[in-house]
Design a protein around this motif. Sequence first.
Motif, PDB file in Angstrom:
ATOM      1  N   ALA A 177       0.822  -1.204   0.000  1.00  0.00           N
ATOM      2  CA  ALA A 177       0.000   0.000   0.000  1.00  0.00           C
ATOM      3  C   ALA A 177       0.861   1.262   0.000  1.00  0.00           C
ATOM      4  O   ALA A 177       0.563   2.225  -0.719  1.00  0.00           O
ATOM      5  N   GLU A 178       1.927   1.267   0.793  1.00  0.00           N
ATOM      6  CA  GLU A 178       2.778   2.455   0.850  1.00  0.00           C
ATOM      7  C   GLU A 178       3.493   2.687  -0.474  1.00  0.00           C
ATOM      8  O   GLU A 178       3.643   3.833  -0.918  1.00  0.00           O
ATOM      9  N   VAL A 207      -6.972  -1.082  -2.077  1.00  0.00           N
ATOM     10  CA  VAL A 207      -6.042  -2.204  -2.025  1.00  0.00           C
ATOM     11  C   VAL A 207      -6.523  -3.152  -0.929  1.00  0.00           C
ATOM     12  O   VAL A 207      -6.602  -2.772   0.242  1.00  0.00           O
ATOM     13  N   THR A 208      -6.877  -4.366  -1.337  1.00  0.00           N
ATOM     14  CA  THR A 208      -7.405  -5.362  -0.397  1.00  0.00           C
ATOM     15  C   THR A 208      -6.437  -6.536  -0.310  1.00  0.00           C
ATOM     16  O   THR A 208      -6.078  -7.128  -1.338  1.00  0.00           O
ATOM     17  N   PHE A 250      -7.731   6.820  -1.434  1.00  0.00           N
ATOM     18  CA  PHE A 250      -6.948   5.583  -1.350  1.00  0.00           C
ATOM     19  C   PHE A 250      -7.388   4.828  -0.104  1.00  0.00           C
ATOM     20  O   PHE A 250      -7.217   5.303   1.019  1.00  0.00           O
ATOM     21  N   VAL A 251      -7.971   3.651  -0.329  1.00  0.00           N
ATOM     22  CA  VAL A 251      -8.531   2.839   0.757  1.00  0.00           C
ATOM     23  C   VAL A 251      -7.697   1.575   0.914  1.00  0.00           C
ATOM     24  O   VAL A 251      -7.353   0.912  -0.071  1.00  0.00           O
ATOM     25  N   GLU A 252      -7.373   1.236   2.165  1.00  0.00           N
ATOM     26  CA  GLU A 252      -6.734  -0.034   2.466  1.00  0.00           C
ATOM     27  C   GLU A 252      -7.745  -0.933   3.164  1.00  0.00           C
ATOM     28  O   GLU A 252      -8.514  -0.479   4.017  1.00  0.00           O
ATOM     29  N   ALA A 253      -7.740  -2.210   2.798  1.00  0.00           N
ATOM     30  CA  ALA A 253      -8.709  -3.150   3.352  1.00  0.00           C
ATOM     31  C   ALA A 253      -8.084  -4.534   3.447  1.00  0.00           C
ATOM     32  O   ALA A 253      -7.010  -4.798   2.878  1.00  0.00           O
ATOM     33  N   MET A 254      -8.766  -5.408   4.148  1.00  0.00           N
ATOM     34  CA  MET A 254      -8.306  -6.788   4.273  1.00  0.00           C
ATOM     35  C   MET A 254      -9.511  -7.722   4.339  1.00  0.00           C
ATOM     36  O   MET A 254     -10.632  -7.302   4.666  1.00  0.00           O
ATOM     37  N   GLY A 260      -2.320 -12.739  -1.388  1.00  0.00           N
ATOM     38  CA  GLY A 260      -2.672 -12.068  -2.627  1.00  0.00           C
ATOM     39  C   GLY A 260      -3.217 -10.676  -2.385  1.00  0.00           C
ATOM     40  O   GLY A 260      -3.572 -10.311  -1.254  1.00  0.00           O
ATOM     41  N   VAL A 261      -3.281  -9.903  -3.439  1.00  0.00           N
ATOM     42  CA  VAL A 261      -3.714  -8.518  -3.338  1.00  0.00           C
ATOM     43  C   VAL A 261      -4.709  -8.217  -4.460  1.00  0.00           C
ATOM     44  O   VAL A 261      -4.528  -8.654  -5.600  1.00  0.00           O
ATOM     45  N   ALA A 262      -5.758  -7.483  -4.120  1.00  0.00           N
ATOM     46  CA  ALA A 262      -6.693  -6.967  -5.118  1.00  0.00           C
ATOM     47  C   ALA A 262      -6.532  -5.460  -5.188  1.00  0.00           C
ATOM     48  O   ALA A 262      -6.453  -4.783  -4.162  1.00  0.00           O
TER      49      ALA A 262
END
Length: 329
Positions: free
Chosen positions: A53-54, A137-138, A93-97, A144-146
């Motif tokens: 993400a960074e 970014v999930t 910009f959203v970070e998620a999991m 893995g990353v979406a």
Amino acid sequence: MDVTVTDSVLVKPVNSTPHHQLWVSNIDLVMVRVHSAIAYIYRRPPNGDSNVAEILKDALSKVLVDFYPLAGRLIVDASGRIAVDCNGEGALFVEAMTNSSIDDFGDFTSPSQLTTLVPSATYENGFTISPFLMIQVTKFKCGGVALGTGIQHILSDGASSLHFVNSWCDVVRGLQVHLLPQVDRSPLRARNPPRVNFPHEEFAPPPTLLQEEIMKRPQLEGSILTEETVCANHHCLVGILATPTDIAGEIVSNPLWYSAEKILESISKIDDGYLRSGLDFLELQPDLNAVVRRNDMYKCPNMVINSWTCLPFYDADFGWGRPTMMGHP
């Protein structure tokens, strides 16, 4: 799929950018007023995923210097016309999991599986109050990353959006943007005086079937077949619809080449003269809102075909390889 948002910030251009209002052409204003969403799925990036993400945010702030209109907002100018305010407010910009794994979803054939991987835009009275560009970014539990992107269609179509995404990829990999965006839309102004040289069925409401016709003709005679052709010039959108029409009974009773020929005949008519005529036609409309394209215009028996087969979706390599899969929620 349960997705938990862990952070949400606005990413602004790292350097100062021009602050001005960008004129929006008539052809932009009649496009569907939505954020076009794409989700890219990547297997586990090399060296883990803790700083993905960074890395993406840092590169985003750099690429937004060249693509600065994407950091702006839609406004209504003093004349009452929609315009782009290039104010540098930034992209979301959203970070998620998620506790799900990529393999849990097979080949992601259902668009609904991708919905939670892209930020949702907010609209009021058909007007978006969300940033032009929204990123999510999930991280999956498998590593893995979406990457989900939502870009306002008034500002950017599929080809120009991919130009931005793939330029962002270049910056992440330490490269320069090799093709700068052309943001000036003035070449799309109508002629003075306007000259409409062709009929423009693409801006007319599609035909509907009377209920009694539906009862008599279950094969849907009287439908319209449409094919969209779009030419993009780096965030200077030029879109026109080739609009062949025919009786559905003719379409279903003839070989496939019959319909293909109808489409090709209609596409072949679209050239610079036809495009200029279309821009002039829109200039003469008393209310452009009356010809804005809406999704409900293409319900049965009408259809729109928009081919993405030549678009470079799978060139989106941020340094950990091409996406395993991409989709449109």
